[in-house]
Design a protein around this motif. Structure first.
Motif, mmCIF file in Angstrom:
data_model
loop_
_atom_site.group_PDB
_atom_site.id
_atom_site.type_symbol
_atom_site.label_atom_id
_atom_site.label_comp_id
_atom_site.label_asym_id
_atom_site.label_seq_id
_atom_site.Cartn_x
_atom_site.Cartn_y
_atom_site.Cartn_z
ATOM 1 N N VAL A 71 0.852 -1.199 0.000
ATOM 2 C CA VAL A 71 0.000 0.000 0.000
ATOM 3 C C VAL A 71 0.883 1.242 0.000
ATOM 4 O O VAL A 71 0.657 2.188 -0.766
ATOM 5 C CB VAL A 71 -0.935 0.016 1.219
ATOM 6 C CG1 VAL A 71 -1.787 1.286 1.218
ATOM 7 C CG2 VAL A 71 -1.820 -1.220 1.240
ATOM 8 N N GLU A 72 1.898 1.230 0.845
ATOM 9 C CA GLU A 72 2.808 2.375 0.932
ATOM 10 C C GLU A 72 3.490 2.641 -0.409
ATOM 11 O O GLU A 72 3.601 3.796 -0.843
ATOM 12 C CB GLU A 72 3.864 2.131 2.008
ATOM 13 C CG GLU A 72 4.857 3.272 2.154
ATOM 14 C CD GLU A 72 5.873 3.036 3.259
ATOM 15 O OE1 GLU A 72 6.673 3.965 3.529
ATOM 16 O OE2 GLU A 72 5.883 1.927 3.833
ATOM 17 N N ALA A 73 3.936 1.596 -1.072
ATOM 18 C CA ALA A 73 4.624 1.760 -2.356
ATOM 19 C C ALA A 73 3.723 2.421 -3.392
ATOM 20 O O ALA A 73 4.155 3.308 -4.137
ATOM 21 C CB ALA A 73 5.111 0.409 -2.860
ATOM 22 N N ASN A 79 4.517 7.584 -8.863
ATOM 23 C CA ASN A 79 4.042 8.855 -9.392
ATOM 24 C C ASN A 79 2.819 8.633 -10.280
ATOM 25 O O ASN A 79 2.377 7.500 -10.487
ATOM 26 C CB ASN A 79 5.152 9.590 -10.138
ATOM 27 C CG ASN A 79 5.695 8.777 -11.310
ATOM 28 O OD1 ASN A 79 4.980 7.993 -11.940
ATOM 29 N ND2 ASN A 79 6.984 8.955 -11.612
ATOM 30 N N LEU A 80 2.289 9.716 -10.809
ATOM 31 C CA LEU A 80 1.072 9.642 -11.619
ATOM 32 C C LEU A 80 1.267 8.753 -12.840
ATOM 33 O O LEU A 80 0.406 7.918 -13.147
ATOM 34 C CB LEU A 80 0.657 11.051 -12.051
ATOM 35 C CG LEU A 80 -0.546 11.145 -12.997
ATOM 36 C CD1 LEU A 80 -1.801 10.563 -12.355
ATOM 37 C CD2 LEU A 80 -0.782 12.601 -13.415
ATOM 38 N N LYS A 116 -2.795 11.739 -7.130
ATOM 39 C CA LYS A 116 -1.456 11.806 -7.715
ATOM 40 C C LYS A 116 -1.316 12.971 -8.689
ATOM 41 O O LYS A 116 -0.256 13.599 -8.785
ATOM 42 C CB LYS A 116 -1.123 10.487 -8.411
ATOM 43 C CG LYS A 116 -0.757 9.373 -7.468
ATOM 44 C CD LYS A 116 0.505 9.688 -6.690
ATOM 45 C CE LYS A 116 0.862 8.606 -5.706
ATOM 46 N NZ LYS A 116 2.082 8.923 -4.921
ATOM 47 N N GLU A 117 -2.375 13.259 -9.430
ATOM 48 C CA GLU A 117 -2.316 14.412 -10.336
ATOM 49 C C GLU A 117 -2.179 15.704 -9.543
ATOM 50 O O GLU A 117 -1.394 16.591 -9.904
ATOM 51 C CB GLU A 117 -3.561 14.467 -11.227
ATOM 52 C CG GLU A 117 -3.524 15.630 -12.208
ATOM 53 C CD GLU A 117 -4.693 15.659 -13.167
ATOM 54 O OE1 GLU A 117 -4.692 16.531 -14.060
ATOM 55 O OE2 GLU A 117 -5.605 14.817 -13.028
ATOM 56 N N ALA A 133 11.208 15.378 -17.018
ATOM 57 C CA ALA A 133 12.505 14.709 -17.130
ATOM 58 C C ALA A 133 12.364 13.278 -17.626
ATOM 59 O O ALA A 133 13.278 12.730 -18.226
ATOM 60 C CB ALA A 133 13.207 14.725 -15.768
ATOM 61 N N ASP A 134 11.223 12.671 -17.357
ATOM 62 C CA ASP A 134 11.007 11.286 -17.740
ATOM 63 C C ASP A 134 10.496 11.243 -19.177
ATOM 64 O O ASP A 134 9.456 11.817 -19.496
ATOM 65 C CB ASP A 134 9.984 10.645 -16.791
ATOM 66 C CG ASP A 134 9.785 9.156 -17.070
ATOM 67 O OD1 ASP A 134 10.250 8.686 -18.130
ATOM 68 O OD2 ASP A 134 9.161 8.487 -16.246
ATOM 69 N N LYS A 135 11.226 10.597 -20.047
ATOM 70 C CA LYS A 135 10.829 10.562 -21.457
ATOM 71 C C LYS A 135 9.485 9.857 -21.646
ATOM 72 O O LYS A 135 8.824 10.024 -22.664
ATOM 73 C CB LYS A 135 11.892 9.851 -22.293
ATOM 74 C CG LYS A 135 12.074 8.370 -21.950
ATOM 75 C CD LYS A 135 13.165 7.737 -22.801
ATOM 76 C CE LYS A 135 13.342 6.261 -22.487
ATOM 77 N NZ LYS A 135 14.409 5.643 -23.306
#
Length: 253
Positions: A71-73, A79-80, A116-117, A133-135
């Motif tokens: 759940v924590e993960a 991320n979104l 998350k958004e 930064a994430d392609k």
């Protein structure tokens, strides 16, 4: 005062005493929306306690068999884009997300995506260095204002029923990010303040609203709410006085 209220009050005070006693209290609130709980290393902070309760509540809403770490993960670490990818693919190695997918728990799915958004939007507003930064990060052609407006609208549709208290907290967070302090305070008084006193999301929202009041110059009211939330380090005025006042109010109510 009945036994259950006494026990609840005593437990709160035990946590508050640790937060109050350990200090330091200089440099109070560089950001009043980030709470400061200075405690000994052997004691869980209030934030950690709230996190553990939130995880337990998610287990109650899904399955107690899901490990807290899963759940924590999903709730705190992903991320979104990662959540979107898992839900769109219809599979996940994470037990919490797998439960949501396999049980078609659309209400939980939609809430997590909204939260998350909003988390992403709030981070972007305070980060002058933000860029994708994430392609693999998806391009969203909507403006920031449009995305915030959409989140607020979705929150307003969940003012009652399942997950309504969670949506209420997200609504408070969104209004604060937009610096709509008056609306945030009004919403809290009309909705969140009416939840049971031990409701986790009412408590968390109270801390955010205290930050609003501090920004609005309502220092006394902000200090009172910070004290009730156990966040004595964010109090601007005499902390000892507010602590003693809180103790007496809990004893006599």
């Amino acid at each position: 005062m009945n036994l259950s209220r006494f026990i609840s009050s005593a437990a709160f005070l035990a946590a508050a005493v640790v937060a109050f006693a350990c200090g330091p209290f200089d440099g109070l609130v560089s950001n009043p929306f980030v709470f400061h709980f200075y405690q000994g290393d052997e004691e869980p902070t209030i934030i950690e306690t709230q996190k553990a309760e939130n995880i337990a509540l998610w287990q109650n809403s899904t399955s107690a068999a899901i490990p807290a770490s899963e759940v924590e993960a999903a709730v705190y670490d992903m991320n979104l884009a990662q959540l979107q990818s898992a839900f769109e693919s219809g599979r996940s190695d994470n037990a919490f997300l797998a439960w949501i997918i396999n049980n078609n728990a659309s209400e939980i799915k939609e809430f997590l995506l909204l939260a998350k958004e909003l988390e992403e939007l709030r981070f972007n507003r305070i980060s002058p260095w933000y860029y994708p930064a994430d392609k693999n990060e998806k391009y969203d052609s909507r403006t920031e204002a449009e995305r915030f407006a959409n989140i607020l609208e979705r929150c307003r549709k969940h003012t009652v029923g399942f997950l309504s208290d969670r949506y209420g907290l997200q609504y408070v967070r969104a209004l604060i990010a937009l610096q709509n302090y008056d609306e945030c305070l009004d919403f809290y008084k009309r909705t969140m303040a009416k939840l049971p006193h031990r409701n986790l999301f009412r408590t968390m929202a109270k801390g955010y609203v205290a930050g609003c009041l501090q920004r609005m110059g309502e220092t006394d009211e902000a200090d009172r709410m910070f004290a009730e939330s156990g966040d004595f380090n964010s109090i601007k005025n005499n902390k000892k006085s507010y602590f003693n006042t809180l103790v007496m109010s809990l004893i006599h109510n």
